[in-house]
Design an enzyme around this catalytic site. Sequence first.
Site, mmCIF file in Angstrom:
data_model
loop_
_atom_site.group_PDB
_atom_site.id
_atom_site.type_symbol
_atom_site.label_atom_id
_atom_site.label_comp_id
_atom_site.label_asym_id
_atom_site.label_seq_id
_atom_site.Cartn_x
_atom_site.Cartn_y
_atom_site.Cartn_z
ATOM 1 N N GLU A 57 0.729 -1.239 -0.111
ATOM 2 C CA GLU A 57 0.077 0.019 0.035
ATOM 3 C C GLU A 57 0.927 1.163 0.237
ATOM 4 O OE1 GLU A 57 -0.456 -2.592 1.839
ATOM 5 O OE2 GLU A 57 -2.443 -3.086 2.542
ATOM 6 N N GLU B 148 -3.863 -6.343 17.065
ATOM 7 C CA GLU B 148 -2.578 -7.057 16.253
ATOM 8 C C GLU B 148 -1.649 -7.468 17.463
ATOM 9 O OE1 GLU B 148 -1.015 -5.748 12.345
ATOM 10 O OE2 GLU B 148 0.267 -4.853 13.845
ATOM 11 N N HIS C 65 -25.765 8.751 21.566
ATOM 12 C CA HIS C 65 -26.762 9.014 21.003
ATOM 13 C C HIS C 65 -26.777 7.746 19.582
ATOM 14 C CE1 HIS C 65 -28.093 12.670 22.878
ATOM 15 N NE2 HIS C 65 -26.983 13.036 22.937
HETATM 16 O O1 F6P Z 1 0.552 -5.891 8.094
HETATM 17 C C1 F6P Z 1 0.780 -5.439 9.315
HETATM 18 C C2 F6P Z 1 1.932 -4.536 9.701
HETATM 19 O O2 F6P Z 1 3.067 -5.107 9.316
HETATM 20 C C3 F6P Z 1 1.832 -3.584 10.843
HETATM 21 O O3 F6P Z 1 2.158 -4.465 11.884
HETATM 22 C C4 F6P Z 1 2.490 -2.503 10.347
HETATM 23 O O4 F6P Z 1 2.490 -1.548 11.279
HETATM 24 C C5 F6P Z 1 1.992 -2.203 8.989
HETATM 25 O O5 F6P Z 1 1.802 -3.587 8.437
HETATM 26 C C6 F6P Z 1 2.866 -1.329 8.379
HETATM 27 O O6 F6P Z 1 4.000 -1.808 8.192
HETATM 28 P P1 F6P Z 1 5.509 -0.973 7.473
HETATM 29 O O7 F6P Z 1 5.653 0.125 8.574
HETATM 30 O O8 F6P Z 1 6.489 -2.065 7.508
HETATM 31 O O9 F6P Z 1 4.994 -0.587 6.086
#
Ligand code: F6P
Length: 550
Positions: free
Chosen positions: A217, A359, A390
Amino acid sequence: MNATRRTRLHRTPEWSALGEHREQLGDTHLRELFAADPGRGTDYTLQVGDLYLDYSKHLVTDRTLTLLRELAAATDVFGLRDAMFRGERINTTEDRAVLHTALRAARDAVVEVDGENVVPRVHAVLDKMSAFADRIRSGEWAGHTGKRIRTVVNIGIGGSDLGPAMAYEVLRSFTDRDLTVRFVSNVDGADLHEAVRDLDPAETLFIVASKTFTTIETITNATSARNWLLTGLGAGQEAVARHFVALSTNSEKVAEFGIDPANMFEFWDWVGGRYSFDSAIGLSLMIAIGPGRFREMLDGFRLVDEHFRTAPPEENAPLLLGLLGIWYGSFFDAQTHAVLPYSHYLSKFTAYLQQLDMESNGKSVERDGSPVAWQTGPVVWGTPGTNGQHAYYQLIHQGTKVIPADFIGFARPVADLPSGLVAQHDLLMANFFAQTQALAFGKTPDEVRAEGVAEELVPHKTFRGNHPTTTILASELTPSVLGQLIALYEHKVFVQGAVWNIDSFDQWGVELGKVLAKEVEPVLTGDSAGEGLDSSTAALVSTYREIRGR
Ligand code: F6P
């Protein structure tokens, strides 16, 4: 670490004693407990730093508390605590030390990992962050075209987003209002689009926050952000250096992405993602509130670290909160835990705690891999009062579930609240106090009848009460108080994991979905036939492809 296998939790005499005690307690009502002990409302309290903690409205007696502390002793919670503070590799499945406490250690403290004192490295990064934050705040750091930075966009997810995003809201009244910080986490392109659509690239700084620098992401969003920047500026790669910095443990990947390692703020593998907000991951917050305020926050963390490390069991707040959670989870069948802050600024606080708690303690095997035979972490949820009143408080008051809740409030409103709005604070806090009162004591059928309510409506208007709550009251919402609150919850989660004998510091449960997403993506784009998909996923994917005309 102690290699000898410990007695399984549910077979310990301390666990059995708690079970028997629970039966004896039966339906004892908080009304009875308060009537029997007029001093309860002041005796069942603790003061930790700036936090006044009232646990009198819990379904516990002195005996309950003694038995819970005996459970903590039998499971050697303090032994594991000391091992953590000493830098031992208590995250056994990843073979790592767990040293977020070193991130807020005093400059002259010594905390060793594999024989090396890590505190000088922590402070070197803090100093580098401070110098950078000051340059952005003063306008000395200019973008590629010479304009000063007006907006900072933090790109990260999970622990690389939730902490700074939450704290930026919490400490808004301490921020430089001429600078805006935005947070992008979701791989849904809408997140980045909405964050940058009204920004001038020449005035925008991106902070790419990722411990591993491999999270799909974040890397996807960072790549799109780089394209947006370079297109907007009509510039080449050379513009990246003035508009991108990285927060990571992985300098190789940072360099590969094209960010100058000089613009990287480091942290280390002994900092878990969800425990990393007071590391370099807090850079966006530091820019917003300034290095001095950031250090005040670290002082707040440290105060509670010291409390957890040194306070005796009877006065140890994280120990108490952790044990109360175990009491309700295993002996009252509570499945969830509500965190209900009475401060608009804490609107993202519970979301932050969700990752910290769920987590960490969403596990179902013990440290040696055998399945647990007891409840582990609860579902954590909640939003600020009075809004929740509410919406879903009805279920807490009159539903069938046991929902322990934390109420967090502040005696004074924030200092920069316009005087015309200050009076509203009493109304907010009146609700804060009234809710825990109503939850604990309810309203009996006789009290309802005494109000002249028609008999057929009496059951509907009766409040059973006996709903357990903790009240945390601080005089004011400051950076230090935020640090104290977070450390309190961090150590609470630690206590529970120690009693349950689970590894609170790994997160293998997030892996499977990531792997499967990688397999499904080429099926969506038509690059793979998707053989071997289950019939449900295959049908869903084919409907998706049809709609997308593929
Ligand atoms: O997928 C979970 C995770 O590994 C979390 O524990 C972590 O905070 C997040 O993804 C983001 O990971 P990174 O900082 O390595 O991008």
